[in-house]
Scaffold this active site. Sequence first.
Site, PDB file in Angstrom:
ATOM      1  N   HIS B  52       2.085 -36.564 -24.437  1.00 34.92           N
ATOM      2  CA  HIS B  52       1.353 -36.984 -24.363  1.00 34.92           C
ATOM      3  C   HIS B  52       0.934 -38.223 -25.171  1.00 34.92           C
ATOM      4  O   HIS B  52       1.118 -38.241 -26.606  1.00 34.92           O
ATOM      5  CB  HIS B  52      -0.069 -36.436 -23.962  1.00 34.92           C
ATOM      6  CG  HIS B  52      -0.041 -35.810 -22.422  1.00 34.92           C
ATOM      7  ND1 HIS B  52      -1.026 -34.640 -21.906  1.00 34.92           N
ATOM      8  CD2 HIS B  52       1.242 -35.999 -21.112  1.00 34.92           C
ATOM      9  CE1 HIS B  52      -0.490 -34.302 -20.416  1.00 34.92           C
ATOM     10  NE2 HIS B  52       0.996 -34.664 -20.350  1.00 34.92           N
ATOM     11  N   GLU B  54      -2.095 -38.540 -26.647  1.00 31.43           N
ATOM     12  CA  GLU B  54      -2.481 -38.216 -28.138  1.00 31.43           C
ATOM     13  C   GLU B  54      -1.420 -37.694 -28.975  1.00 31.43           C
ATOM     14  O   GLU B  54      -1.989 -37.577 -30.562  1.00 31.43           O
ATOM     15  CB  GLU B  54      -3.610 -36.663 -27.581  1.00 31.43           C
ATOM     16  CG  GLU B  54      -4.877 -37.513 -26.928  1.00 31.43           C
ATOM     17  CD  GLU B  54      -4.704 -37.501 -25.144  1.00 31.43           C
ATOM     18  OE1 GLU B  54      -3.715 -37.980 -24.566  1.00 31.43           O
ATOM     19  OE2 GLU B  54      -5.557 -36.701 -23.838  1.00 31.43           O
ATOM     20  N   CYS B 104      -6.770 -33.836 -21.651  1.00 37.44           N
ATOM     21  CA  CYS B 104      -5.971 -32.722 -20.386  1.00 37.44           C
ATOM     22  C   CYS B 104      -6.418 -31.223 -21.108  1.00 37.44           C
ATOM     23  O   CYS B 104      -6.175 -30.771 -22.444  1.00 37.44           O
ATOM     24  CB  CYS B 104      -4.976 -32.753 -19.997  1.00 37.44           C
ATOM     25  SG  CYS B 104      -2.920 -31.961 -21.285  1.00 37.44           S
TER      26      CYS B 104
END
Lengths: 335, 335
Positions: B52, B54, B104
């Site tokens: 992801h 991040e 998430c």
Amino acid sequence: MIINDNFFMKLAIDEAWKYQLLTYPNPAVGCVVVKNGEILSIEAHKEAGMPHAEVNALKTAYLKKHPNDVIKTKRKSEDIHEYLIKNHNGFFNDCEIFVTLEPCNHIGKTPACANLLKELKPKRVIIAHDDTNKIASGGCETLKEANIDVSLGCMKKEAYELLFPFIKWSENTFVFYKMAQTLNGSIDGKISSNQALAYVHTLRDKIDLMVIGGNTVRTDKPTLDARYIAGRAPNVMIYSKNKIFDTNIPLFKIPNREVIISDDLFRLLDYKFVMIEGTYNLLDTLKERIDYLVLLVSPKIRKGENALNEIDMDFEIVHENFIGQEKIIYLKRKS
Amino acid sequence: MIINDNFFMKLAIDEAWKYQLLTYPNPAVGCVVVKNGEILSIEAHKEAGMPHAEVNALKTAYLKKHPNDVIKTKRKSEDIHEYLIKNHNGFFNDCEIFVTLEPCNHIGKTPACANLLKELKPKRVIIAHDDTNKIASGGCETLKEANIDVSLGCMKKEAYELLFPFIKWSENTFVFYKMAQTLNGSIDGKISSNQALAYVHTLRDKIDLMVIGGNTVRTDKPTLDARYIAGRAPNVMIYSKNKIFDTNIPLFKIPNREVIISDDLFRLLDYKFVMIEGTYNLLDTLKERIDYLVLLVSPKIRKGENALNEIDMDFEIVHENFIGQEKIIYLKRKS
């Protein structure tokens, strides 16, 4: 994305492009100040007679860390110079200064930026393009003699494209063709928003000469002034073989405006900064004379008369930007 | 230019747009890590199954200050998570993390980003848009419960536009129309560079269904594969009332490809991610069904068949980018 000199210089270049053509007769220049990796300011030169990009960026950078300092009230270039030289107190010693053009070395309408930087002694000055103007150049040498670390040539190609209109109008003449269309090339009716029209009027306020086709004058009877920004109506050359026009239309009635009716394109060379407004027909006639196509694109598809034509032209996109919800694309003619 | 939260979030949004549509079925997400004002990383989610945004941004940020650290060799999301949780040593405590979408909160193909951030305890997390996916949402709460300062809603409109294709394909179907043209709307001959074609093939490799007009199949006999990137040839729906085609052409010969011949547009709803390739004629027929127009613009003016048509459509430009020397413009249909 890699965060290096190119990253910071790109911020400076993009900021400068916001004022491209509007700084005439000066070049569009951008400047970024970075202190220990932190971006303190991203500024540009906005208009001739206003502070240079470096001065705007140094002031904003200082204010970022001293938000209530009296420098906030200083507007004039010489005042900011004087204030920073007296009060910098080593603030810029750990700063890197990214500037798209070699800092000016001569005292013109504003004091020399190279001299200001020399006094502030930043850790490093990164310059994208050397100054092609012999009067203003020498900034690099001034900085090096003051033992400042100078890097030259970072993003030079992009900086050259930014500088290109300035180089052209300094040497002889810069000519750009302004056109508005929909996505599918339709040119019927009112294409552009009022915000885009205001931008066009800002350009009209700056140029030395505006060229328009004879048919447009006969059909549309445009005034061709800069009323959206309460600006100066430019001198006009009506490009037409047939020299007969109804001189009672508003175009001819504006005080202190010169109107030439001519089909002699060599007359463009008497001017430094020329805008042609028209559509594909006139572009076909004048295509060999233009440096830039400045294309305003409205994000809609419309039926109607459009770009169906016999022109073959290749361009390089040198920049693009938004004007509200519309695009402005700066295209350089490939010769 | 003002350097504030919006400035950093814009960097994250622009980085994410580079991978727009390519992250299917995941959303395009960008992330920026800022330590004491210094930008350490600008990263994005690049492809489903890959880390992801991040995780990419945290890894790059850590590497920026520890350039030879062993984290350099970690590629898999769970390995980076595990390594950072063990070795961060407070590195992120003075960092601000800008992310375009709420981190998430569930363990899917990769561990939960909210959990990773909770362990790293950054000074502040700035989130542009909340997660609309009920399974993955709750990241904000997780961070707040860990006493991390969370700001939600910075550049929410821009982040919504970035998220829009994901919202559409998650709920039902996202349909985009891909078209290539010159500046003046000409569509004759080869318009796009090989670089732009490779991008189109990358899209073909991702989509669930490609729609093409019957006349194009009859006239051009295209293969409609993804050979430029050695990718998967998409399933094809030939939109045609007349169902008779020469099935000896390459289009029909690709193993494991489904080809439908139909003029029933409701069949599009059986798919989540649909690309239509065509020009203005097919656009006119399908205009009510499309979410996006993805327009590749080659910077040239050419004579030839062009965009002369009877369509009236209005768009919002949600993003634009360069593919080499060409423009790609993402236009959202105004309904």
